[in-house]
Enzyme design. Structure first.
Site, PDB file in Angstrom:
ATOM      1  N   HIS A  42       0.817  -1.219   0.000  1.00 25.92           N
ATOM      2  CA  HIS A  42       0.000   0.000   0.000  1.00 25.92           C
ATOM      3  C   HIS A  42       0.851   1.270   0.000  1.00 25.92           C
ATOM      4  CE1 HIS A  42       0.328  -0.128   4.542  1.00 25.92           C
ATOM      5  NE2 HIS A  42       0.385   1.178   4.365  1.00 25.92           N
ATOM      6  N   ASP A  72       0.040  -7.562   1.272  1.00 30.79           N
ATOM      7  CA  ASP A  72       0.520  -6.202   1.505  1.00 30.79           C
ATOM      8  C   ASP A  72       2.046  -6.149   1.577  1.00 30.79           C
ATOM      9  OD1 ASP A  72       0.304  -3.503   1.712  1.00 30.79           O
ATOM     10  OD2 ASP A  72      -0.382  -3.459   3.784  1.00 30.79           O
ATOM     11  N   SER A 150       4.619   2.766   7.823  1.00 28.35           N
ATOM     12  CA  SER A 150       4.248   1.587   7.038  1.00 28.35           C
ATOM     13  C   SER A 150       5.414   1.081   6.206  1.00 28.35           C
ATOM     14  CB  SER A 150       3.073   1.919   6.113  1.00 28.35           C
ATOM     15  OG  SER A 150       1.893   2.097   6.835  1.00 28.35           O
TER      16      SER A 150
END
Length: 301
Positions: A42, A72, A150
């Site tokens: 992402h 992911d 992230s």
């Protein structure tokens, strides 16, 4: 640990020429001395280009190697000198215990090389990937994770990688004490495939399925079976219409290798544990009868 900046291509309103516009930031880490960088899918999902800043603050254009949206995970590559490539030490997540110390390093809000500490709060959590698929066995931590973290590493107290910081649970969008990380055992399984093939080699039955909630039974309904597929050879029956337009329900798969199937996600997760070429035992409901079938798995590509 690296800082990833993503860009999108936009057309200038004056010259009409395409130019790069910064679109987001995230974190990642060096996987090997060949320059492979691991991050979250992402982080780079909507990017046209990406650049990677290393610990010495040098910036390098990144090339996309492979992605696993359902997990992911994404792998980039930079052509930086060997002496700048310092791979993270890979640990294991199988023996992680609730309460043990963990550390997150990343670039929250663009503040590079930020370290936060905490503990493993829980094990076996589930989160949704951007595709809607479930990611299982996720680690929960109270180490502060914010936008920009992230794709960064979650480490144990010895500095070994135990996960990729991926998401937070927060009503406000800011850190609220609950963060999630993809366990390193999952990362170790899929990253080599992404480096070698650019995608995951996933076994499939070559069928399309649907939920059976409205039918009041457990399992997944076989909607379509690809012609000349191993599923067709195994005898799986799809859903059809008769000449009057009435729907004739196909087989309902209720188990794979005696493991229950209650949703399409269950089916995919069970198949992912197998290898291309394996033969799986399917339990299907056909009308009022129970039928056992054997089907060979093939590559999803």
């Amino acid at each position: 640990v690296v800082h990833i900046t993503t860009n999108t291509l936009a057309r200038s309103s004056f010259s009409r020429n395409l130019q790069e516009v910064p679109s987001g930031t995230g974190s990642g880490f060096v996987w090997d001395a060949e320059g492979h960088i691991v991050t979250n899918f992402h982080v780079i999902k909507d990017a046209d280009t990406a650049s990677v800043s290393l610990a010495d603050r040098s910036s390098w254009t990144a090339k996309l190697v492979g992605v696993a949206p359902d997990k992911d995970i994404a792998v980039l590559k930079v052509d930086a000198p060997l002496e700048l490539m310092r791979p993270v030490t890979i640990g294991t997540s199988a023996d992680i215990q609730v309460g043990q110390t963990c550390l997150a390093i990343g670039n929250p809000f663009g503040l590079d090389q930020t370290l936060t500490t905490g503990v493993i709060s829980a094990l076996g959590r589930e989160i949704d990937a951007v595709t809607g698929r479930k990611i299982y066995d996720v680690l929960q931590t109270d180490a502060a994770i914010n936008p920009g973290n992230s794709g960064g590493p979650l480490l144990d107290s010895a500095g070994r990688l135990i996960g990729i910081t991926t998401a937070i649970f927060s009503p406000s969008g800011a850190y609220a004490g609950i963060g999630f990380a993809i366990p390193v055992d999952t990362v170790r399984r899929y990253v080599p495939e992404l480096i070698q093939h650019g995608r995951l080699i996933q076994p499939t039955l070559q069928i399309t399925v649907a939920r059976t909630d409205q039918l009041g039974v457990d399992g997944v309904l076989v909607v379509n079976v690809e012609p000349n597929s191993t599923a067709e050879a195994a005898g799986l029956r799809p859903t059809l219409r008769d000449r009057f337009g009435r729907i004739i329900l196909g087989d309902i798969v209720t188990a794979v290798n005696q493991q229950p199937v209650r949703s399409p996600d269950d089916l995919l997760s069970l198949l992912e544990k197998q290898k291309v070429g394996d033969v799986v035992q399917l339990t299907v409901r056909r009308g009022q009868s129970k039928v056992d079938l054997s089907a060979k798995l093939v590559d999803s590509d």
